[in-house]
Design a protein around this motif. Structure first.
Motif, PDB file in Angstrom:
ATOM      1  N   ALA A  29      -3.703  -1.875  -3.739  1.00  0.00           N
ATOM      2  CA  ALA A  29      -3.431  -0.948  -4.851  1.00  0.00           C
ATOM      3  C   ALA A  29      -2.512   0.190  -4.367  1.00  0.00           C
ATOM      4  O   ALA A  29      -1.579   0.601  -5.075  1.00  0.00           O
ATOM      5  CB  ALA A  29      -4.741  -0.386  -5.393  1.00  0.00           C
ATOM      6  N   LEU A  30      -2.765   0.656  -3.152  1.00  0.00           N
ATOM      7  CA  LEU A  30      -1.915   1.719  -2.588  1.00  0.00           C
ATOM      8  C   LEU A  30      -0.468   1.239  -2.454  1.00  0.00           C
ATOM      9  O   LEU A  30       0.481   1.959  -2.797  1.00  0.00           O
ATOM     10  CB  LEU A  30      -2.473   2.137  -1.221  1.00  0.00           C
ATOM     11  CG  LEU A  30      -1.758   3.266  -0.493  1.00  0.00           C
ATOM     12  CD1 LEU A  30      -1.981   4.600  -1.213  1.00  0.00           C
ATOM     13  CD2 LEU A  30      -2.228   3.375   0.958  1.00  0.00           C
ATOM     14  N   SER A  31      -0.306   0.006  -1.989  1.00  0.00           N
ATOM     15  CA  SER A  31       1.043  -0.530  -1.795  1.00  0.00           C
ATOM     16  C   SER A  31       1.801  -0.677  -3.109  1.00  0.00           C
ATOM     17  O   SER A  31       3.028  -0.609  -3.135  1.00  0.00           O
ATOM     18  CB  SER A  31       0.987  -1.876  -1.062  1.00  0.00           C
ATOM     19  OG  SER A  31       0.558  -1.669   0.269  1.00  0.00           O
ATOM     20  N   GLN A  32       1.053  -0.896  -4.202  1.00  0.00           N
ATOM     21  CA  GLN A  32       1.713  -0.941  -5.518  1.00  0.00           C
ATOM     22  C   GLN A  32       2.422   0.374  -5.817  1.00  0.00           C
ATOM     23  O   GLN A  32       3.424   0.421  -6.510  1.00  0.00           O
ATOM     24  CB  GLN A  32       0.673  -1.174  -6.623  1.00  0.00           C
ATOM     25  CG  GLN A  32      -0.014  -2.520  -6.574  1.00  0.00           C
ATOM     26  CD  GLN A  32       0.912  -3.633  -7.035  1.00  0.00           C
ATOM     27  OE1 GLN A  32       1.619  -3.479  -8.016  1.00  0.00           O
ATOM     28  NE2 GLN A  32       0.931  -4.734  -6.312  1.00  0.00           N
ATOM     29  N   VAL A  33       1.864   1.476  -5.273  1.00  0.00           N
ATOM     30  CA  VAL A  33       2.411   2.806  -5.562  1.00  0.00           C
ATOM     31  C   VAL A  33       3.445   3.236  -4.520  1.00  0.00           C
ATOM     32  O   VAL A  33       4.488   3.807  -4.872  1.00  0.00           O
ATOM     33  CB  VAL A  33       1.260   3.855  -5.605  1.00  0.00           C
ATOM     34  CG1 VAL A  33       1.801   5.264  -5.824  1.00  0.00           C
ATOM     35  CG2 VAL A  33       0.259   3.495  -6.687  1.00  0.00           C
ATOM     36  N   ILE A  34       3.180   2.931  -3.245  1.00  0.00           N
ATOM     37  CA  ILE A  34       4.042   3.496  -2.191  1.00  0.00           C
ATOM     38  C   ILE A  34       4.923   2.445  -1.517  1.00  0.00           C
ATOM     39  O   ILE A  34       5.674   2.769  -0.596  1.00  0.00           O
ATOM     40  CB  ILE A  34       3.229   4.272  -1.127  1.00  0.00           C
ATOM     41  CG1 ILE A  34       2.317   3.332  -0.314  1.00  0.00           C
ATOM     42  CG2 ILE A  34       2.428   5.387  -1.773  1.00  0.00           C
ATOM     43  CD1 ILE A  34       1.675   4.019   0.877  1.00  0.00           C
ATOM     44  N   GLY A  35       4.814   1.180  -1.964  1.00  0.00           N
ATOM     45  CA  GLY A  35       5.652   0.141  -1.381  1.00  0.00           C
ATOM     46  C   GLY A  35       5.005  -0.480  -0.152  1.00  0.00           C
ATOM     47  O   GLY A  35       4.045   0.060   0.402  1.00  0.00           O
ATOM     48  N   SER A  36       5.570  -1.601   0.279  1.00  0.00           N
ATOM     49  CA  SER A  36       4.956  -2.392   1.358  1.00  0.00           C
ATOM     50  C   SER A  36       5.744  -2.341   2.662  1.00  0.00           C
ATOM     51  O   SER A  36       5.496  -3.130   3.557  1.00  0.00           O
ATOM     52  CB  SER A  36       4.820  -3.857   0.918  1.00  0.00           C
ATOM     53  OG  SER A  36       3.801  -3.972  -0.033  1.00  0.00           O
ATOM     54  N   GLU A  37       6.683  -1.412   2.772  1.00  0.00           N
ATOM     55  CA  GLU A  37       7.516  -1.465   3.988  1.00  0.00           C
ATOM     56  C   GLU A  37       6.727  -1.128   5.252  1.00  0.00           C
ATOM     57  O   GLU A  37       7.129  -1.521   6.341  1.00  0.00           O
ATOM     58  CB  GLU A  37       8.751  -0.568   3.857  1.00  0.00           C
ATOM     59  CG  GLU A  37       8.444   0.899   3.793  1.00  0.00           C
ATOM     60  CD  GLU A  37       9.686   1.761   3.549  1.00  0.00           C
ATOM     61  OE1 GLU A  37       9.609   2.955   3.826  1.00  0.00           O
ATOM     62  OE2 GLU A  37      10.705   1.221   3.076  1.00  0.00           O
ATOM     63  N   ASP A  38       5.581  -0.416   5.119  1.00  0.00           N
ATOM     64  CA  ASP A  38       4.733  -0.156   6.282  1.00  0.00           C
ATOM     65  C   ASP A  38       3.576  -1.146   6.375  1.00  0.00           C
ATOM     66  O   ASP A  38       2.663  -0.959   7.175  1.00  0.00           O
ATOM     67  CB  ASP A  38       4.144   1.267   6.220  1.00  0.00           C
ATOM     68  CG  ASP A  38       5.190   2.321   6.518  1.00  0.00           C
ATOM     69  OD1 ASP A  38       6.295   1.960   6.961  1.00  0.00           O
ATOM     70  OD2 ASP A  38       4.893   3.515   6.299  1.00  0.00           O
ATOM     71  N   ALA A  39       3.560  -2.167   5.509  1.00  0.00           N
ATOM     72  CA  ALA A  39       2.483  -3.155   5.538  1.00  0.00           C
ATOM     73  C   ALA A  39       2.829  -4.249   6.551  1.00  0.00           C
ATOM     74  O   ALA A  39       3.910  -4.240   7.143  1.00  0.00           O
ATOM     75  CB  ALA A  39       2.277  -3.734   4.145  1.00  0.00           C
ATOM     76  N   VAL A  40       1.912  -5.194   6.742  1.00  0.00           N
ATOM     77  CA  VAL A  40       2.067  -6.209   7.791  1.00  0.00           C
ATOM     78  C   VAL A  40       3.416  -6.922   7.651  1.00  0.00           C
ATOM     79  O   VAL A  40       3.790  -7.372   6.574  1.00  0.00           O
ATOM     80  CB  VAL A  40       0.901  -7.211   7.731  1.00  0.00           C
ATOM     81  CG1 VAL A  40       1.160  -8.392   8.649  1.00  0.00           C
ATOM     82  CG2 VAL A  40      -0.397  -6.508   8.117  1.00  0.00           C
TER      83      VAL A  40
END
Ligand SMILES: C[S@@+](CC[C@H](N)C(=O)[O-])C[C@H]1O[C@@H](n2cnc3c(N)ncnc32)[C@H](O)[C@@H]1O
Length: 254
Positions: free
Chosen positions: A151-162
């Motif tokens: 849900a957080l990534s929906q708001v702030i994007g996934s560039e810091d995700a795996v």
């Protein structure tokens, strides 16, 4: 005052200085076993390149290494100097490192290699490394398998995700290093509301937004905290646990 990073991302890369206090309050450190894997047994003379507020520097010192920290942001280095007054901290960039040739055993870069202009940065890293010295890269990637993190990534994007687990291709392309090895570690960070908001505000993607856009993003994150935190044993003192995959690479200088 700040040294100007010499790549096309310089605007976003330079945004950390304006959020240095939030960065220091909210960003996680690095697992001790990851630091051992990256650097090897102490004592080594280690350059923490793009050291920021010193999140990795602290672990390097605790492990018994001698550390010199370099970063182009005076605001980030001010936080590092306050926390680690005995560490040598210098203003500089990865593309023009303010150290002598062959002066360190290991260069580590935490959460920052993607900001560099990789070919000149790798050349200068090779220059300051002693023969058979080592380059270590590390990123804490957000693990989006937890529902609230998705849900957080929906708001702030996934560039810091795996991300892609392959080593950055520029290392092999430089011809300056032996083939890179990879390893992964796990880390969890418990966040209260204020720390989650600081964590989001310290991301470059958010830091470069207008005040209005930033306020909108933070209001969304506030709603996520309300929706997911405090339904269990910690209802009186709500927190969320943020899981990370800590992605590490190491390569020996040829
Ligand atoms: C996400 S922060 C990481 C800081 C620290 N290594 C950590 O793990 O918390 C990225 C850092 O890279 C620095 N940086 C950006 N461009 C750089 C460059 N070209 N050379 C060296 N450092 C750079 C920024 O000033 C910032 O402190």
């Amino acid at each position: 005052m700040s040294a100007e990073p010499s790549n096309s991302l310089s605007g976003q890369a330079a945004s950390f200085g304006g959020v240095a206090d939030r960065y220091e309050r909210a960003r996680p450190g690095y697992p001790g076993d990851a630091v051992s894997w990256l650097v090897g047994p102490p004592p080594r003379r280690v350059l923490d390149l793009a050291a920021g507020t010193g999140k990795l520097t602290r672990s390097l010192i605790a492990a018994g290494h001698e550390v010199v920290a370099v970063d182009p942001s005076e605001d980030m280095l001010a936080q590092l100097r306050a926390a680690l007054p005995d560490v040598e901290a210098r203003l500089g960039t990865a593309e023009s490192i303010p150290l002598d040739d062959r002066s360190v055993d290991v260069v580590v870069v935490a959460q920052a290699f993607h900001w560099f202009d990789a070919p000149p940065a790798l050349r200068d890293i090779a220059r300051v490394l002693r023969p058979a010295g080592r380059l270590g890269l590390v990123w804490n990637d957000r693990d989006e398998t937890a529902a609230w993190v998705a849900a957080l990534s929906q708001v702030i994007g996934s560039e810091d995700a795996v991300q892609d687990p392959e080593p950055p291709a520029e290392i092999a392309q430089s011809g300056l290093f032996e083939p890179a090895e990879s390893a992964e570690f796990r880390l969890e960070q418990r966040l209260d509301r204020a720390t989650l908001l600081d964590l989001v505000a310290s991301r470059s993607y958010v830091a470069v937004r207008t005040p209005e856009e930033r306020a909108g993003i933070l209001a969304e994150v506030d709603r996520i905290f309300d929706a997911y935190a405090g339904h269990g044993d910690d209802a009186a003192d709500p927190t969320l646990v943020l899981p990370y995959l800590t992605r590490c690479y190491r390569a020996t200088r040829r």
